[in-house]
Design a protein around this motif. Sequence first.
Motif, PDB file in Angstrom:
ATOM      1  N   CYS A  86       0.826  -1.208   0.000  1.00 14.67           N
ATOM      2  CA  CYS A  86       0.000   0.000   0.000  1.00 14.67           C
ATOM      3  C   CYS A  86       0.869   1.271   0.000  1.00 14.67           C
ATOM      4  O   CYS A  86       1.843   1.369   0.749  1.00 14.67           O
ATOM      5  CB  CYS A  86      -0.905  -0.012   1.221  1.00 14.67           C
ATOM      6  N   SER A 139      -0.130   4.204   0.909  1.00 15.49           N
ATOM      7  CA  SER A 139      -0.549   5.165   1.932  1.00 15.49           C
ATOM      8  C   SER A 139       0.521   5.245   3.029  1.00 15.49           C
ATOM      9  O   SER A 139       0.952   4.204   3.538  1.00 15.49           O
ATOM     10  CB  SER A 139      -1.887   4.711   2.533  1.00 15.49           C
ATOM     11  N   CYS A 187       0.961   2.777   6.189  1.00 11.20           N
ATOM     12  CA  CYS A 187       0.257   1.507   5.986  1.00 11.20           C
ATOM     13  C   CYS A 187       1.206   0.529   5.319  1.00 11.20           C
ATOM     14  O   CYS A 187       1.875   0.879   4.353  1.00 11.20           O
ATOM     15  CB  CYS A 187      -0.982   1.690   5.116  1.00 11.20           C
ATOM     16  N   CYS A 189      -4.128  -0.565  -0.467  1.00 13.84           N
ATOM     17  CA  CYS A 189      -4.672  -1.839   0.013  1.00 13.84           C
ATOM     18  C   CYS A 189      -6.186  -1.804   0.053  1.00 13.84           C
ATOM     19  O   CYS A 189      -6.832  -2.842  -0.028  1.00 13.84           O
ATOM     20  CB  CYS A 189      -4.107  -2.153   1.397  1.00 13.84           C
ATOM     21  N   CYS A 238      -7.735   3.579   2.458  1.00 15.31           N
ATOM     22  CA  CYS A 238      -6.389   4.147   2.356  1.00 15.31           C
ATOM     23  C   CYS A 238      -6.299   5.096   1.168  1.00 15.31           C
ATOM     24  O   CYS A 238      -5.673   6.158   1.259  1.00 15.31           O
ATOM     25  CB  CYS A 238      -5.345   3.035   2.225  1.00 15.31           C
TER      26      CYS A 238
HETATM   27 ZN   LIG Z   1      -3.294   0.735   3.127  1.00 15.65          ZN
END
Ligand SMILES: [Zn+2]
Length: 184
Positions: free
Chosen positions: A135, A137, A140, A156, A160
């Motif tokens: 991911c 983000s 994350c 993900c 996010c």
């Molecule tokens: Zn994420």
Amino acid sequence: MDFSEFGDWAIALVNTRADDDARDPLLTLHGLKSFPYELTGGGRAQTSDLIPLRIVREQLAKVFEAQTSNEAASHLNQVLRNCEFQPHLVYSVDQGLHLQVASDRAPTWRWIAAACGLGMVSLLMDHGAQRLGVCASPGCRRVFLDRSRAGNRQFCSVACGNRVHASAFRERRRTLNHQVVSPR
Ligand SMILES: [Zn+2]
């Protein structure tokens, strides 16, 4: 035979590291025992399984982080070397015929490594390293299999993606406001 369930388990195992420490199931025997029965070989998990499993989890995570198929295969081979595969078919009334990939006498961590290692083989060979991602983000670390048609998935989850887009929007607005009020 469809190994996608093994692949789903590999993704789920890696994603347990994304939880905060209080919820990481690989920190306590109780957490490990919450794993599915067919993944753990039936409830013989011990505290000594936890550290090897956390190492396997990090090795599997590196497969998702790899930039090339060669690099991904090299990380996955580290997991496979420890698996001690012993595939055999088992029949039960509940599940019918199903494949078990480790010896009945193997420790739980090797059961999970074998199932998730085989799952990663399936993910990597069927989809390629470019479809395995982490991911984007900030903060994350969850991993995913990119099943999108364009193959450009970054996050993900929708949550996010929304968080990052909202943050970028706020940043653009702050920059714009600053430009409007700043004297030239
Ligand atoms: Zn994420």
